[in-house]
Design an enzyme around this catalytic site. Structure first.
Site, PDB file in Angstrom:
ATOM      1  N   MET A   1      24.024   8.837   2.760  1.00 39.06           N
ATOM      2  CA  MET A   1      23.952  10.153   3.396  1.00 39.06           C
ATOM      3  C   MET A   1      24.321  10.070   4.876  1.00 39.06           C
ATOM      4  SD  MET A   1      23.563  13.293   2.926  1.00 39.06           S
ATOM      5  CE  MET A   1      22.523  13.935   1.617  1.00 39.06           C
TER       6      MET A   1
ATOM      7  N   LYS B   1     -17.464  -0.631   5.455  1.00 38.78           N
ATOM      8  CA  LYS B   1     -17.912  -1.637   4.494  1.00 38.78           C
ATOM      9  C   LYS B   1     -19.426  -1.566   4.232  1.00 38.78           C
ATOM     10  CE  LYS B   1     -17.376  -6.613   3.779  1.00 38.78           C
ATOM     11  NZ  LYS B   1     -17.041  -7.874   4.466  1.00 38.78           N
TER      12      LYS B   1
ATOM     13  N   PHE C   1     -11.668  -7.063  13.793  1.00 41.61           N
ATOM     14  CA  PHE C   1     -10.550  -7.526  12.979  1.00 41.61           C
ATOM     15  C   PHE C   1     -10.188  -6.467  11.933  1.00 41.61           C
ATOM     16  CE2 PHE C   1      -9.046  -9.834   9.135  1.00 41.61           C
ATOM     17  CZ  PHE C   1      -7.823 -10.226   9.638  1.00 41.61           C
ATOM     18  N   GLN C   2      -8.921  -6.141  11.881  1.00 36.77           N
ATOM     19  CA  GLN C   2      -8.378  -5.134  10.962  1.00 36.77           C
ATOM     20  C   GLN C   2      -9.052  -3.766  11.116  1.00 36.77           C
ATOM     21  OE1 GLN C   2      -8.212  -6.906   6.974  1.00 36.77           O
ATOM     22  NE2 GLN C   2      -6.145  -7.628   7.432  1.00 36.77           N
TER      23      GLN C   2
ATOM     24  N   GLU D   1       0.814  -1.217   0.000  1.00 33.51           N
ATOM     25  CA  GLU D   1       0.000   0.000   0.000  1.00 33.51           C
ATOM     26  C   GLU D   1       0.850   1.271   0.000  1.00 33.51           C
ATOM     27  OE1 GLU D   1      -0.542  -2.565   2.013  1.00 33.51           O
ATOM     28  OE2 GLU D   1      -2.653  -3.165   1.876  1.00 33.51           O
TER      29      GLU D   1
END
Lengths: 163, 563
Positions: B472, B159, B109-110, B47
């Site tokens: 760097m 959802k 969940f999630q 993502e």
């Protein structure tokens, strides 16, 4: 020079707005002495009063950054001199003796407060006023044993006819 | 029509027909509706790359970039990308799925509080709890993301709302009474700026990314010519002026050119436009532009006076303000081309151009690589960089000439940005050649998306400048930490050629002068995605201003004339 500032904002009366404002203050390192929120005269909008301590530069940033929040409609820095500030304070005092009871009643009357509830063991007192007045009252109560204390923090309104 | 369909319809209506995304549990209904739609969905492999690709898409095209992720980890994986867009003010819309309304707050969940998480790194975010409001919210989100000072907007859609039937598809907008960006600058302030410009004899223009965002490049160049002023840019301002021009000073700041840093500090009037005077630009503030009157033009009032004290603040859109300023200046026949300053800065600027030709060195120098790169690409080629030495070599010595052709993560300094951003840029402008210049460290942070590039056929060239170091940080350790190389040696893993080949990508290792040029030529001709692992000298240091010092104190510059 660091000073106290009263910032009055008109915000959307929605969940999350308080978090946006307080999050902004935390993230930018501005201090919040107190913050109060409640309904405003406009439907759907709330008035949020923030007391903050800082120099002119950080005040300017606070106002500008607040203005950038989409849910903040209006931001004003109120002039401390021409603004009325009031806060509400609830105090629970234990009242073990008759002497203490009468002392508390007297002080409460002097300060224009109210005794909202009385039992054989304690009083609940309401005091409103500016922060100094409440502080003075609390100074008198402290030696008498404050059981619980709850202050709202000030809300404010400018006396100016324009804002 | 269902919520998800309304979302897709709104996106297409707004011209956002391309999205970068990754499915998951709480966006299955939306993806089911995408299946039947005209939306061009690019399936990424992480993502974070969706967010960076949407960002690269926006930076290259000027349009709004869109990414989609599921709830919980999908949404939190967008965070780095959103923060990158937020710091560099790019218009991106992130759409996240959320657990159904009745489960919100139950640690389902999630489930994650993505609204709370992204509050400080988005311009605005909204959870939509009424399917009928979807079109209005999407329209408003686009307006917020793309107007004023642009920035990312996240839209969280539970959802059940994706699946719910709308009563009616009602286009429209939500009430945004708290959002009114000032576009036209204040007349009096523009007049004051004009008067200051007339009086000043040593003017420098400092051009920032806001000019690119406002599409005000032509106006900026017109102003520079009109008042015979040199133009220094910030990192985000690269591409505003043709850097081969004698009045282009290049980038200023920590890794700026000495000529640029010095001339800015010598000016008596600095016209700063669309920049925010970051610490990397100004160096030690007390030593920055000691004698200059500062005119600061920016659309974000909060940027004015935030870091540098400003004499003439002008809040407004760079294009509109510059148009008004140019009009005023044109009304009076001014000629500053004979001022001693003009000759002075041109002479100073001609000297000390960065040396980029290193043909005799045994180990390939990064400068030589960018020289060879410059020789084969055209003015429309889009370059993306990652973050670190690779980025600063490009910013310092590579000459850009057009806006939106140099794409780099500035404010956030996000490693792993360059490669997915190139993906987004190529999808936005398939006709343009795109080259992503990365380091070995940053590339590994998003290399899984080689799969996206292969599967979706997004042909661009990835140049990995491999020095086996986190360059760097290693440079800082060499210069300021007694060469104690704590955890910056990355070793010789992986074999980047094999890695590329595992994804079916043409891959080649380059170690010698001249090979980069040939390989790039070949890659551009084939039009296929190509990965070049370019092994460079790990000891080459970038010129820099030591942290905490004024920008005059740049050390380690190697110039063409040995000056």
């Amino acid at each position: 020079m660091n000073k106290n500032h009263i910032i009055s904002t008109l915000v959307k009366h929605e969940s999350g707005v308080l978090q946006r404002v307080s999050g902004l203050f935390t993230r930018r390192g501005f201090n919040i002495e107190s913050i109060t929120v409640g309904e405003s005269e406009i439907d759907g909008l709330a008035r949020m009063t923030i007391i903050s301590h800082g120099d002119e530069k950080s005040l300017e940033q606070m106002l500008k950054q607040l203005n950038k929040l989409i849910d903040v409609i209006k931001v004003r820095d109120l002039n401390v001199e021409t603004t009325i500030k009031r806060e509400l304070c609830l105090i629970k005092m234990s009242t073990p003796t008759e002497k203490v009871r009468s002392e508390i009643i007297q002080y409460t009357q002097i300060f224009g407060g109210k005794i909202l509830d009385a039992t054989s063991e304690d009083f609940i007192i309401e005091i409103t006023g500016d922060s100094d007045k409440i502080n003075s009252f609390l100074d008198l109560m402290r030696p008498l044993n404050i059981k619980k204390l709850s202050r709202t923090g000030p809300t404010a309104m400018s006396k100016s006819t324009r804002c | 029509m269902k919520g998800g369909q309304a979302l897709i319809k709104s996106l297409i209506n707004l011209g956002a027909d391309t999205v970068f995304g990754y499915p998951g549990g709480q966006v299955i209904p939306l993806y089911d509706m995408i299946y039947d739609s005209d939306l061009n969905h690019i399936l990424v492999r992480h993502e974070q790359c969706a967010a960076h690709a949407a960002d690269g898409f926006a930076r290259a095209s000027g349009k709004v970039g869109v990414c989609i992720a599921t709830s919980g980890p999908g949404a939190t994986n967008l965070v780095t990308g959103l923060s990158t867009s937020y710091m560099d003010s790019t218009p991106v819309i992130a759409i996240t799925g959320q657990v159904p309304g009745h489960l919100i707050g139950n640690d389902a969940f999630q489930e994650s509080d993505i609204i709370g998480i992204t509050m400080p790194i988005t311009k605005h975010n909204i959870q939509i709890n009424n399917q009928n409001m979807i079109p209005a919210y999407i329209n408003s989100a686009f307006e917020i993301a793309s107007t004023g000072r642009p920035g990312p907007v996240l839209i969280d859609i539970p959802k059940n709302i994706q699946e719910a039937e709308l009563d009616e598809y009602n286009d429209g907008k939500i009430n945004l009474e708290g959002y009114k960006p000032t576009k036209k600058g204040h007349k009096m302030q523009i007049k004051r700026a004009y008067e200051t410009i007339l009086k000043s004899e040593k003017i420098v223009i400092l051009a920032g990314g806001g000019i690119i965002l406002a599409n005000a490049t032509n106006e900026l160049n017109k102003l520079a010519k009109l008042i015979s002023a040199p133009v220094a840019t910030t990192l985000m301002g690269k591409g505003i002026i043709d850097e081969s021009d004698e009045s282009s000073l290049g980038m200023i700041g920590m890794h700026g050119r000495r000529a640029s840093n010095n001339l800015v500090n010598e000016c008596d009037c600095l016209i700063a436009i669309g920049c925010r005077f970051s610490d990397r630009t100004t160096g030690k503030l007390d030593e920055f532009i000691p004698d200059a009157k500062v005119i600061h033009i920016d659309i974000d009032p909060a940027e004015i006076g935030k870091n540098v004290n400003v004499d003439i603040p002008i809040v407004g859109d760079a294009k509109i303000v510059l148009e008004s300023l140019i009009k005023l200046l044109e009304s009076k026949k001014i000629n500053k081309s004979n001022l001693p300053w003009v000759n002075y800065y041109k002479t100073k600027n001609k000297k000390g151009r960065p040396q980029i030709s290193f043909e005799d060195d045994e180990l390939l120098k990064p400068q030589q690589v960018l020289k060879e790169l410059s020789e084969v690409i055209n003015k429309d080629t889009i370059i993306t960089t990652d973050v670190g030495q690779n980025q600063m070599w490009m910013a310092y010595a590579f000459k850009s000439s057009k806006p939106r052709t140099f794409i780099s993560s500035g404010g956030a300094g996000t490693m792993g940005f360059g490669f997915p951003a190139a993906m987004g840029a190529k999808v936005a402008l398939p006709e343009s050649d795109v080259v992503s210049v990365c380091g070995d460290g940053g590339f590994l942070m998003s290399c899984q998306d080689l799969a996206t590039v292969k599967e979706e056929d997004i042909p661009f060239i990835t140049c990995i400048l491999n020095n086996n170091y986190l360059g760097m940080v290693a440079q800082w350790q060499r210069l300021f930490y007694n060469e104690r190389m704590s955890h910056t040696y990355l070793g010789t893993t992986p074999d980047f050629v094999k890695l590329g080949e595992a994804f079916g990508i043409n891959s080649e290792r380059i170690e010698k002068v001249g090979e980069t040029k040939e390989a790039l030529k070949k890659a551009l001709k084939t039009g296929e995605h190509t990965l070049l692992e370019i092994v460079i000298d790990p000891n080459e240091l970038l010129p820099m201003v030591p942290p905490g010092e004024g920008i005059n104190n740049i050390v380690g510059e190697k110039s063409e004339d040995g000056d």
